[in-house]
Design an enzyme around this catalytic site. Structure first.
Site, mmCIF file in Angstrom:
data_model
loop_
_atom_site.group_PDB
_atom_site.id
_atom_site.type_symbol
_atom_site.label_atom_id
_atom_site.label_comp_id
_atom_site.label_asym_id
_atom_site.label_seq_id
_atom_site.Cartn_x
_atom_site.Cartn_y
_atom_site.Cartn_z
ATOM 1 N N ASP A 66 0.857 -1.178 0.000
ATOM 2 C CA ASP A 66 0.000 0.000 0.000
ATOM 3 C C ASP A 66 0.896 1.232 0.000
ATOM 4 O O ASP A 66 2.010 1.206 0.512
ATOM 5 C CB ASP A 66 -0.903 -0.024 1.225
ATOM 6 C CG ASP A 66 -2.054 0.959 1.131
ATOM 7 O OD1 ASP A 66 -2.118 1.687 0.118
ATOM 8 O OD2 ASP A 66 -2.866 1.009 2.060
ATOM 9 N N SER A 67 0.403 2.324 -0.548
ATOM 10 C CA SER A 67 1.235 3.517 -0.736
ATOM 11 C C SER A 67 1.410 4.340 0.523
ATOM 12 O O SER A 67 2.280 5.200 0.591
ATOM 13 C CB SER A 67 0.620 4.408 -1.817
ATOM 14 O OG SER A 67 -0.636 4.912 -1.382
ATOM 15 N N GLY A 68 0.569 4.119 1.524
ATOM 16 C CA GLY A 68 0.606 4.924 2.738
ATOM 17 C C GLY A 68 -0.523 5.920 2.839
ATOM 18 O O GLY A 68 -0.694 6.561 3.876
ATOM 19 N N ASP A 83 -7.426 -7.984 0.572
ATOM 20 C CA ASP A 83 -6.593 -8.020 1.770
ATOM 21 C C ASP A 83 -7.441 -7.565 2.943
ATOM 22 O O ASP A 83 -8.381 -6.793 2.772
ATOM 23 C CB ASP A 83 -5.372 -7.102 1.632
ATOM 24 C CG ASP A 83 -5.720 -5.648 1.928
ATOM 25 O OD1 ASP A 83 -5.490 -5.204 3.068
ATOM 26 O OD2 ASP A 83 -6.245 -4.949 1.031
#
EC number: 2.4.2.29
Length: 371
Positions: free
Chosen positions: A89-91, A262
């Site tokens: 995930d990119s954050g 997820d």
């Protein structure tokens, strides 16, 4: 990256996703390893459970252990000794979760580190750089997770910002051979979801995720937005529903054409003594299990169910023994991986609609409430 669709059963899709570190059979569930570890389990155990791909978190790994440590190992795979594919995930969602601790501007997000209080600045370019150091097989664009509840004007502004960040993410990702996925935002508004999906498709990505769901909205709204959004995504690209969810949610989403999932639920619930079984959710702390010598699930062949009783797991849960959390996690992740294998088989044989009935409506919810 290569994505091949083998067959469909109505909108449900059966495919194969080939990535730098291996092949993933879809639909697939990704166990969550936020800090570079799926809580309490080793990579070998994850392989044994049938996990073909796991998820790591860019935001948390950037803060700890940091890029110097990860880079010294040559990436996240070697750091955690996992040889299969990893999605990071990119954050964006984690920054969203900081609430008042963060300030969003056109350039990026400024926030106080929850680790040491330092001022941090995360931009689309920095997120892509971090994920390149991680060497993620699937990189997620940097986006703003639209809050809930929010009015349409704010949701539109957030969605437009995410589209601009998507373009910057793709530009910064240039030269990285790993896959890059876009993320559809737009809150609970169908027209904004349409705009976001169209904008991302115009930019062009290797796959597409649906974000901004499972953030507190009623399940009916989540399902409404999912039903509306999934058909807007390219049929020849993998589709990923972020952060979802329960077994029932997953089966419902597969029916809408989703390929990747997820969620922290199987491991988080395991640590709290909640086990997913063929008869519903088993709550181990309940005193009714103190003398129960039956396995957690008589229809399960996982390590936990083959070796231990409900009474023993009840004892471990009551005493806070770490072995209990491990055994529960092994069982729950086995349940999820077996669910996905059964979903894939049902699609292949044209029996998915019948399979889905087991997880829909009142019957499943009554089971969950009664075990």
């Amino acid at each position: 990256m290569k994505f091949q669709l083998h067959c469909r059963d109505h909108e449900a899709r059966r495919g194969t996703l080939t990535l730098a570190h291996g092949t993933v059979e879809t639909p697939a569930f990704m166990p969550v390893g936020t800090y570079g570890a799926v809580k309490g389990l080793s990579p070998d155990e994850l392989h044994t459970l049938g996990a073909g791909i796991i998820l790591g978190n860019t935001f948390h790994l950037w803060l700890r252990p940091g890029l110097e440590v990860i880079g010294a190992h040559g990436g996240l795979h070697r750091l955690m000794n996992w040889d299969g594919p990893i999605l990071t995930d990119s954050g964006g969602f984690q920054v969203f979760s900081l609430g008042a601790l963060r300030k969003i501007c056109e350039e990026g997000v400024r926030f106080r580190s929850p680790v040491n209080g330092d001022t941090c600045f995360l931009t689309p370019e920095e997120s892509m750089r971090i994920q390149q150091v991680l060497n993620s097989d699937i990189v997620m664009i940097f986006d703003e997770c639209t809050p809930y509840p929010v009015d349409m004007q704010i949701a539109e502004s957030s969605m437009q910002l995410s589209l601009r960040w998507a373009e910057r993410s793709k530009t910064a990702h240039a030269g990285n051979p790993n896959a890059l996925f876009g993320i559809v935002q737009g809150g609970m508004y169908e027209s904004l979801r349409d705009h976001s999906a169209a904008g991302l498709c115009a930019i062009g990505f290797d796959g597409y995720a649906i974000g901004g769901l499972s953030v507190g909205e009623p399940k009916a709204d989540m399902q409404r937005i999912l039903r509306h959004t999934a058909p807007q995504l390219p049929a020849d690209k993998p589709r990923y529903l972020m952060g979802v969810g329960t077994p029932e949610d997953i089966v419902h989403a597969v029916a809408q054409g989703i390929d990747l999932f997820d969620c922290v639920l199987p491991t988080r619930n395991a640590r709290n003594g909640w086990l997913y079984t063929s008869q519903g959710i088993l709550r181990l702390r309940n005193s009714r299990y103190r003398l129960d010598t039956s396995p957690p699930d008589e229809h399960c062949d996982c390590y936990t169910c083959r070796h231990f009783t409900r009474a023993y797991l009840h004892h471990l849960q009551r005493t806070g023994e770490m072995l209990g959390a491990r055994l529960n996690s092994l069982h729950n992740l086995h349940y999820y991986q077996r669910l996905m294998a059964n979903i894939r088989k049902a699609i292949e044989t044209g029996q998915f609609e019948q399979f889905a009935r087991k997880f829909s409506g009142q019957d499943f919810m009554l089971k969950c409430a009664s075990v």
